[in-house]
Write a protein that holds these residues in place. Structure first.
Motif, PDB file in Angstrom:
ATOM      1  N   GLU A  60       0.826  -1.210   0.000  1.00  0.00           N
ATOM      2  CA  GLU A  60       0.000   0.000   0.000  1.00  0.00           C
ATOM      3  C   GLU A  60       0.864   1.266   0.000  1.00  0.00           C
ATOM      4  O   GLU A  60       0.573   2.224  -0.716  1.00  0.00           O
ATOM      5  N   ALA A  61       1.925   1.256   0.801  1.00  0.00           N
ATOM      6  CA  ALA A  61       2.790   2.434   0.863  1.00  0.00           C
ATOM      7  C   ALA A  61       3.476   2.677  -0.475  1.00  0.00           C
ATOM      8  O   ALA A  61       3.606   3.820  -0.928  1.00  0.00           O
ATOM      9  N   ALA A  62       3.918   1.605  -1.119  1.00  0.00           N
ATOM     10  CA  ALA A  62       4.573   1.744  -2.421  1.00  0.00           C
ATOM     11  C   ALA A  62       3.609   2.297  -3.462  1.00  0.00           C
ATOM     12  O   ALA A  62       3.968   3.161  -4.279  1.00  0.00           O
ATOM     13  N   VAL A  63       2.370   1.836  -3.440  1.00  0.00           N
ATOM     14  CA  VAL A  63       1.366   2.320  -4.390  1.00  0.00           C
ATOM     15  C   VAL A  63       1.079   3.802  -4.140  1.00  0.00           C
ATOM     16  O   VAL A  63       0.933   4.592  -5.089  1.00  0.00           O
ATOM     17  N   ALA A  64       1.012   4.201  -2.883  1.00  0.00           N
ATOM     18  CA  ALA A  64       0.786   5.617  -2.564  1.00  0.00           C
ATOM     19  C   ALA A  64       1.934   6.478  -3.073  1.00  0.00           C
ATOM     20  O   ALA A  64       1.724   7.580  -3.605  1.00  0.00           O
ATOM     21  N   VAL A  65       3.159   6.001  -2.925  1.00  0.00           N
ATOM     22  CA  VAL A  65       4.334   6.734  -3.420  1.00  0.00           C
ATOM     23  C   VAL A  65       4.265   6.884  -4.934  1.00  0.00           C
ATOM     24  O   VAL A  65       4.536   7.957  -5.491  1.00  0.00           O
ATOM     25  N   LEU A  66       3.891   5.798  -5.634  1.00  0.00           N
ATOM     26  CA  LEU A  66       3.769   5.866  -7.096  1.00  0.00           C
ATOM     27  C   LEU A  66       2.646   6.808  -7.509  1.00  0.00           C
ATOM     28  O   LEU A  66       2.775   7.556  -8.485  1.00  0.00           O
ATOM     29  N   ALA A  67       1.527   6.799  -6.778  1.00  0.00           N
ATOM     30  CA  ALA A  67       0.419   7.701  -7.098  1.00  0.00           C
ATOM     31  C   ALA A  67       0.848   9.158  -6.954  1.00  0.00           C
ATOM     32  O   ALA A  67       0.494  10.005  -7.778  1.00  0.00           O
ATOM     33  N   ARG A  68       1.611   9.451  -5.912  1.00  0.00           N
ATOM     34  CA  ARG A  68       2.146  10.803  -5.740  1.00  0.00           C
ATOM     35  C   ARG A  68       3.036  11.173  -6.918  1.00  0.00           C
ATOM     36  O   ARG A  68       2.956  12.270  -7.475  1.00  0.00           O
ATOM     37  N   ILE A 154      -4.475   8.770  -1.299  1.00  0.00           N
ATOM     38  CA  ILE A 154      -3.478   9.365  -0.400  1.00  0.00           C
ATOM     39  C   ILE A 154      -2.296   9.904  -1.202  1.00  0.00           C
ATOM     40  O   ILE A 154      -1.789  10.995  -0.927  1.00  0.00           O
ATOM     41  N   GLY A 155      -1.863   9.156  -2.197  1.00  0.00           N
ATOM     42  CA  GLY A 155      -0.757   9.634  -3.027  1.00  0.00           C
ATOM     43  C   GLY A 155      -1.100  10.901  -3.773  1.00  0.00           C
ATOM     44  O   GLY A 155      -0.279  11.825  -3.868  1.00  0.00           O
ATOM     45  N   ALA A 156      -2.329  10.979  -4.299  1.00  0.00           N
ATOM     46  CA  ALA A 156      -2.755  12.193  -5.007  1.00  0.00           C
ATOM     47  C   ALA A 156      -2.853  13.376  -4.049  1.00  0.00           C
ATOM     48  O   ALA A 156      -2.453  14.489  -4.391  1.00  0.00           O
ATOM     49  N   ILE A 157      -3.370  13.148  -2.856  1.00  0.00           N
ATOM     50  CA  ILE A 157      -3.409  14.212  -1.852  1.00  0.00           C
ATOM     51  C   ILE A 157      -1.995  14.663  -1.519  1.00  0.00           C
ATOM     52  O   ILE A 157      -1.711  15.860  -1.412  1.00  0.00           O
ATOM     53  N   GLY A 158      -1.090  13.698  -1.376  1.00  0.00           N
ATOM     54  CA  GLY A 158       0.303  14.036  -1.094  1.00  0.00           C
ATOM     55  C   GLY A 158       0.917  14.916  -2.164  1.00  0.00           C
ATOM     56  O   GLY A 158       1.676  15.847  -1.860  1.00  0.00           O
ATOM     57  N   ALA A 159       0.564  14.642  -3.405  1.00  0.00           N
ATOM     58  CA  ALA A 159       1.123  15.432  -4.501  1.00  0.00           C
ATOM     59  C   ALA A 159       0.634  16.872  -4.468  1.00  0.00           C
ATOM     60  O   ALA A 159       1.422  17.813  -4.601  1.00  0.00           O
ATOM     61  N   VAL A 160      -0.666  17.062  -4.278  1.00  0.00           N
ATOM     62  CA  VAL A 160      -1.217  18.428  -4.347  1.00  0.00           C
ATOM     63  C   VAL A 160      -0.910  19.243  -3.094  1.00  0.00           C
ATOM     64  O   VAL A 160      -1.019  20.473  -3.115  1.00  0.00           O
ATOM     65  N   GLY A 162       2.103  18.873  -1.414  1.00  0.00           N
ATOM     66  CA  GLY A 162       3.544  19.017  -1.287  1.00  0.00           C
ATOM     67  C   GLY A 162       4.221  18.023  -0.374  1.00  0.00           C
ATOM     68  O   GLY A 162       5.373  18.241   0.052  1.00  0.00           O
ATOM     69  N   LEU A 163       3.562  16.896  -0.054  1.00  0.00           N
ATOM     70  CA  LEU A 163       4.217  15.886   0.769  1.00  0.00           C
ATOM     71  C   LEU A 163       5.335  15.209  -0.015  1.00  0.00           C
ATOM     72  O   LEU A 163       5.217  14.982  -1.225  1.00  0.00           O
ATOM     73  N   SER A 164       6.390  14.877   0.656  1.00  0.00           N
ATOM     74  CA  SER A 164       7.497  14.146   0.037  1.00  0.00           C
ATOM     75  C   SER A 164       7.121  12.671  -0.061  1.00  0.00           C
ATOM     76  O   SER A 164       6.196  12.204   0.625  1.00  0.00           O
ATOM     77  N   PRO A 165       7.824  11.898  -0.897  1.00  0.00           N
ATOM     78  CA  PRO A 165       7.538  10.455  -0.942  1.00  0.00           C
ATOM     79  C   PRO A 165       7.745   9.789   0.412  1.00  0.00           C
ATOM     80  O   PRO A 165       7.023   8.856   0.773  1.00  0.00           O
ATOM     81  N   GLU A 166       8.735  10.270   1.168  1.00  0.00           N
ATOM     82  CA  GLU A 166       8.964   9.706   2.496  1.00  0.00           C
ATOM     83  C   GLU A 166       7.767   9.969   3.416  1.00  0.00           C
ATOM     84  O   GLU A 166       7.351   9.087   4.179  1.00  0.00           O
ATOM     85  N   GLN A 167       7.223  11.178   3.342  1.00  0.00           N
ATOM     86  CA  GLN A 167       6.064  11.502   4.184  1.00  0.00           C
ATOM     87  C   GLN A 167       4.854  10.660   3.813  1.00  0.00           C
ATOM     88  O   GLN A 167       4.106  10.213   4.685  1.00  0.00           O
ATOM     89  N   VAL A 168       4.655  10.442   2.513  1.00  0.00           N
ATOM     90  CA  VAL A 168       3.526   9.631   2.061  1.00  0.00           C
ATOM     91  C   VAL A 168       3.676   8.194   2.548  1.00  0.00           C
ATOM     92  O   VAL A 168       2.736   7.598   3.094  1.00  0.00           O
ATOM     93  N   ALA A 169       4.856   7.625   2.364  1.00  0.00           N
ATOM     94  CA  ALA A 169       5.084   6.246   2.801  1.00  0.00           C
ATOM     95  C   ALA A 169       4.959   6.114   4.312  1.00  0.00           C
ATOM     96  O   ALA A 169       4.362   5.161   4.831  1.00  0.00           O
ATOM     97  N   ARG A 170       5.509   7.076   5.025  1.00  0.00           N
ATOM     98  CA  ARG A 170       5.452   7.044   6.494  1.00  0.00           C
ATOM     99  C   ARG A 170       4.008   7.163   6.984  1.00  0.00           C
ATOM    100  O   ARG A 170       3.606   6.510   7.951  1.00  0.00           O
ATOM    101  N   LEU A 171       3.227   8.000   6.322  1.00  0.00           N
ATOM    102  CA  LEU A 171       1.827   8.162   6.680  1.00  0.00           C
ATOM    103  C   LEU A 171       1.079   6.835   6.558  1.00  0.00           C
ATOM    104  O   LEU A 171       0.350   6.423   7.475  1.00  0.00           O
ATOM    105  N   VAL A 172       1.253   6.145   5.443  1.00  0.00           N
ATOM    106  CA  VAL A 172       0.555   4.876   5.227  1.00  0.00           C
ATOM    107  C   VAL A 172       0.995   3.853   6.271  1.00  0.00           C
ATOM    108  O   VAL A 172       0.164   3.139   6.852  1.00  0.00           O
TER     109      VAL A 172
END
Length: 247
Positions: A60-68, A154-160, A162-172
């Motif tokens: 799930e975290a990897a998919v969120a990072v890719l979505a971002r 979550i990845g799309a929210i992270g992108a808009v 300004g979350l970093s990939p690390e923040q997105v993965a850590r969040l998940v």
């Protein structure tokens, strides 16, 4: 201007209206199946959360990072190449970019449990409805009020935001572990302070997950570690007539 750090805190807050209180991250069916010697051994809760971090949560975290990554790439394309935002007055319906369609297919292929896919998409819809009000730019990437896998939203929210990939993965990762720990207090009542120690003990595991998936930009590199028992628990839980949590 939004602060990425504050956005990350908002998204990690269990009080956010995204239905998190209905989730146990599979702990309820695991307890029913006999978590620990007799289903009442809270010391095993941390081990269960750690197993999830190494399997389903890593995916799930990897998919969120890719979505971002995909959302950021889409954002820098020319206006002519962008799909029309969902809900505009144009006559053409919103069409999700092919890369997001492929990404959800890749997620689904790595999530063999239909019950887990259904639960994730329902939560994704809740996140998307919230994002429409708070971060409406998400609708440039995903169609309004749709059941889309939660990590994509979550990845799309992270992108808009300004979350970093690390923040997105850590969040998940954090959200999944915290969901397990919080649910344990309802399923196996105990001292909340002790439960927090289980979560603290997972910090290194969370950071290892972050370091592994944050650099990903290739859909074929999404991890696919199996968790057959978690899948089996989820399928059984979906047909239970009496349950405390949805999933």
């Amino acid at each position: 201007m939004s602060s990425p750090e504050v956005v990350a805190l908002m998204l990690a807050d269990g009080r956010l209206p995204t239905g998190g209180h209905t989730q146990s991250a599979g702990l309820e069916p695991a307890v029913r199946a006999g978590l620990g010697a007799d289903g009442k051994q809270p010391a095993d809760v941390g081990a269960y959360a750690r197993d999830r971090l190494r399997t389903v949560t890593r995916t799930e975290a990897a998919v969120a990072v890719l979505a971002r990554h995909y959302a950021n790439a889409q954002a820098i394309t020319t206006e002519a190449d962008k799909p029309s935002p969902a809900g505009t007055s144009g006559t053409e319906p919103f069409v999700m970019a092919s890369r997001f369609v492929q990404l959800e297919s890749a997620w689904a292929a790595r999530t063999p449990s239909r019950a887990l896919r259904t639960a994730s998409r329902r939560q994704g819809r809740a996140y998307l409805r919230l994002a429409e009000r708070v971060w409406p730019d998400v609708l440039q990437h995903l169609p309004r009020d749709s059941e889309i896998a939660r990590p994509l939203v979550i990845g799309a929210i992270g992108a808009v935001t300004g979350l970093s990939p690390e923040q997105v993965a850590r969040l998940v990762a954090y959200d999944d572990a915290q969901t397990v720990i919080a649910a344990s207090l309802k399923l196996l009542p105990g001292d909340p302070a002790v439960a927090v120690t289980w979560l603290a003990a997972l910090h290194d595991d969370i950071e290892r997950l972050v370091n592994d998936v944050a650099p990903l930009t290739d859909i074929d590199k999404i991890p696919a570690a199996g968790a057959p028992l978690i899948d089996q628990f989820a399928e059984q839980h979906a047909i239970e007539r009496m349950r405390l949590f949805h999933a």
